[in-house]
Design a protein around this motif. Structure first.
Motif, PDB file in Angstrom:
ATOM      1  N   PHE A   1       0.709  -1.220  -0.038  1.00 30.76           N
ATOM      2  CA  PHE A   1       0.035   0.034   0.201  1.00 30.76           C
ATOM      3  C   PHE A   1       0.828   1.178  -0.111  1.00 30.76           C
ATOM      4  O   PHE A   1       0.329   2.228  -0.713  1.00 30.76           O
ATOM      5  N   ILE A   2       2.006   1.287   0.761  1.00 34.47           N
ATOM      6  CA  ILE A   2       2.953   2.349   0.914  1.00 34.47           C
ATOM      7  C   ILE A   2       3.667   2.537  -0.403  1.00 34.47           C
ATOM      8  O   ILE A   2       3.901   3.646  -0.925  1.00 34.47           O
ATOM      9  N   ALA A   3       3.749   1.328  -1.146  1.00 36.53           N
ATOM     10  CA  ALA A   3       4.489   1.232  -2.415  1.00 36.53           C
ATOM     11  C   ALA A   3       3.775   2.257  -3.447  1.00 36.53           C
ATOM     12  O   ALA A   3       4.435   2.880  -4.417  1.00 36.53           O
ATOM     13  N   VAL A   4       2.380   2.260  -3.396  1.00 35.94           N
ATOM     14  CA  VAL A   4       1.502   3.183  -4.299  1.00 35.94           C
ATOM     15  C   VAL A   4       1.934   4.712  -3.854  1.00 35.94           C
ATOM     16  O   VAL A   4       1.889   5.323  -5.124  1.00 35.94           O
ATOM     17  N   LEU A   5       2.165   4.949  -2.716  1.00 35.05           N
ATOM     18  CA  LEU A   5       2.467   6.376  -2.561  1.00 35.05           C
ATOM     19  C   LEU A   5       3.731   7.037  -2.517  1.00 35.05           C
ATOM     20  O   LEU A   5       3.876   8.044  -2.449  1.00 35.05           O
ATOM     21  N   ALA A   6       4.737   5.989  -1.976  1.00 37.77           N
ATOM     22  CA  ALA A   6       6.153   6.613  -1.821  1.00 37.77           C
ATOM     23  C   ALA A   6       6.860   5.744  -2.676  1.00 37.77           C
ATOM     24  O   ALA A   6       6.490   4.655  -3.316  1.00 37.77           O
ATOM     25  N   PRO A   7       7.999   6.295  -3.022  1.00 40.13           N
ATOM     26  CA  PRO A   7       9.075   5.685  -4.102  1.00 40.13           C
ATOM     27  C   PRO A   7       9.625   4.423  -3.530  1.00 40.13           C
ATOM     28  O   PRO A   7       9.886   4.262  -2.367  1.00 40.13           O
ATOM     29  N   VAL A   8       9.850   3.277  -4.416  1.00 44.92           N
ATOM     30  CA  VAL A   8      10.260   2.225  -3.911  1.00 44.92           C
ATOM     31  C   VAL A   8      11.553   1.893  -4.245  1.00 44.92           C
ATOM     32  O   VAL A   8      12.371   0.900  -3.866  1.00 44.92           O
ATOM     33  N   ASN A   9      12.152   2.830  -5.348  1.00 43.53           N
ATOM     34  CA  ASN A   9      13.444   2.788  -5.583  1.00 43.53           C
ATOM     35  C   ASN A   9      13.918   4.227  -5.988  1.00 43.53           C
ATOM     36  O   ASN A   9      13.445   5.008  -5.806  1.00 43.53           O
ATOM     37  N   SER A  10      15.227   4.286  -6.679  1.00 43.05           N
ATOM     38  CA  SER A  10      15.645   5.684  -6.986  1.00 43.05           C
ATOM     39  C   SER A  10      15.294   5.917  -8.646  1.00 43.05           C
ATOM     40  O   SER A  10      16.274   6.686  -9.015  1.00 43.05           O
ATOM     41  N   SER A  11      14.383   5.314  -9.325  1.00 49.78           N
ATOM     42  CA  SER A  11      14.318   5.476 -10.710  1.00 49.78           C
ATOM     43  C   SER A  11      13.635   6.852 -10.803  1.00 49.78           C
ATOM     44  O   SER A  11      13.039   7.603  -9.802  1.00 49.78           O
ATOM     45  N   VAL A  12      13.953   7.601 -12.061  1.00 52.18           N
ATOM     46  CA  VAL A  12      13.273   8.686 -12.441  1.00 52.18           C
ATOM     47  C   VAL A  12      11.732   8.717 -11.999  1.00 52.18           C
ATOM     48  O   VAL A  12      11.049   9.750 -11.489  1.00 52.18           O
ATOM     49  N   PHE A  13      11.071   7.578 -12.618  1.00 53.36           N
ATOM     50  CA  PHE A  13       9.754   7.459 -12.509  1.00 53.36           C
ATOM     51  C   PHE A  13       9.346   7.412 -10.818  1.00 53.36           C
ATOM     52  O   PHE A  13       8.277   8.224 -10.332  1.00 53.36           O
ATOM     53  N   GLN A  14      10.143   6.894  -9.937  1.00 55.32           N
ATOM     54  CA  GLN A  14       9.535   6.925  -8.569  1.00 55.32           C
ATOM     55  C   GLN A  14       9.977   8.068  -8.002  1.00 55.32           C
ATOM     56  O   GLN A  14       9.134   8.548  -6.956  1.00 55.32           O
ATOM     57  N   HIS A  15      10.828   9.001  -8.568  1.00 51.47           N
ATOM     58  CA  HIS A  15      10.901  10.430  -7.861  1.00 51.47           C
ATOM     59  C   HIS A  15       9.887  11.149  -8.372  1.00 51.47           C
ATOM     60  O   HIS A  15       9.346  12.259  -7.427  1.00 51.47           O
ATOM     61  N   LEU A  16       8.791  10.798  -9.218  1.00 52.79           N
ATOM     62  CA  LEU A  16       7.640  11.569  -9.287  1.00 52.79           C
ATOM     63  C   LEU A  16       6.744  11.485  -8.129  1.00 52.79           C
ATOM     64  O   LEU A  16       5.876  12.354  -7.975  1.00 52.79           O
ATOM     65  N   LYS A  17       6.744  10.564  -7.401  1.00 50.26           N
ATOM     66  CA  LYS A  17       5.899  10.198  -6.289  1.00 50.26           C
ATOM     67  C   LYS A  17       6.120  10.978  -5.219  1.00 50.26           C
ATOM     68  O   LYS A  17       5.328  11.415  -4.473  1.00 50.26           O
ATOM     69  N   LEU A  18       7.439  11.685  -5.063  1.00 46.63           N
ATOM     70  CA  LEU A  18       8.027  12.872  -3.987  1.00 46.63           C
ATOM     71  C   LEU A  18       6.782  13.767  -4.372  1.00 46.63           C
ATOM     72  O   LEU A  18       6.518  14.387  -3.447  1.00 46.63           O
TER      73      LEU A  18
END
Length: 171
Positions: A32-49
């Protein structure tokens, strides 16, 4: 009044975004937290910030004044999209220019994107633009598709550099 709300929103988004950077690890990799917070340091995951705290702040703004504004949803969609575009642009340009990955640049891109999103948001809100009725539907659809992409691509990332966890510090 709206100016102050935007200033508070910038600080809220930055603080929550910084906290979100490690929330997934702190949660023992809760899906559930993975949907809201970054799971790694990819560019895509930075968008969640930016995405998660910005959308939470949109709920606060909606309660205070958004429900009375005809162009509230389209402005939020355009502003969020602009901020996310800035993150992708700055992270990709920094990797190309420096020829290495520097983790601090990710946070700098997040700060610049937050300021861009809220600056554009303020400008569009203060300008009292007239929008077509279809803009509300289009804005809502864009926000929904962004949220869907954040969820779906977290668990099923395509084989593309935007989604690869290569944005780690090499220092």
């Amino acid at each position: 009044m709206i100016y102050l709300i935007k200033i508070y929103g910038v600080f809220f988004t930055m603080i929550i975004g910084i906290i979100l950077q490690h929330t997934y690890e702190w949660s023992d990799k809760n899906p559930f937290i993975a949907v809201l917070a970054p799971v790694n340091s990819s560019v895509f995951q930075h968008l969640k910030l930016l995405f998660t705290p910005y959308m939470l702040w949109v709920l606060v703004e909606y309660e205070h004044y958004g429900q009375y504004e005809k162009n509230f949803i389209p402005i939020k969609a355009v502003s969020l999209f602009a901020g996310m575009f800035i993150i992708v642009l700055l992270l990709n340009l920094s990797v190309k220019a420096l020829r290495r990955n520097v983790c601090r640049i990710g946070m700098a891109a997040f700060v610049i994107a937050t300021l861009t999103a809220f600056g554009l948001d303020y400008y569009l809100t203060a300008s009292n633009l007239r929008v077509l009725p279809a803009a509300n539907l289009s804005g809502s659809l864009l926000l929904f598709l962004i949220a869907l992409a954040m969820s779906f691509f977290t668990f099923y990332p395509p084989d593309h550099p935007l989604f690869s966890d290569h944005f780690r510090s090499s220092n």
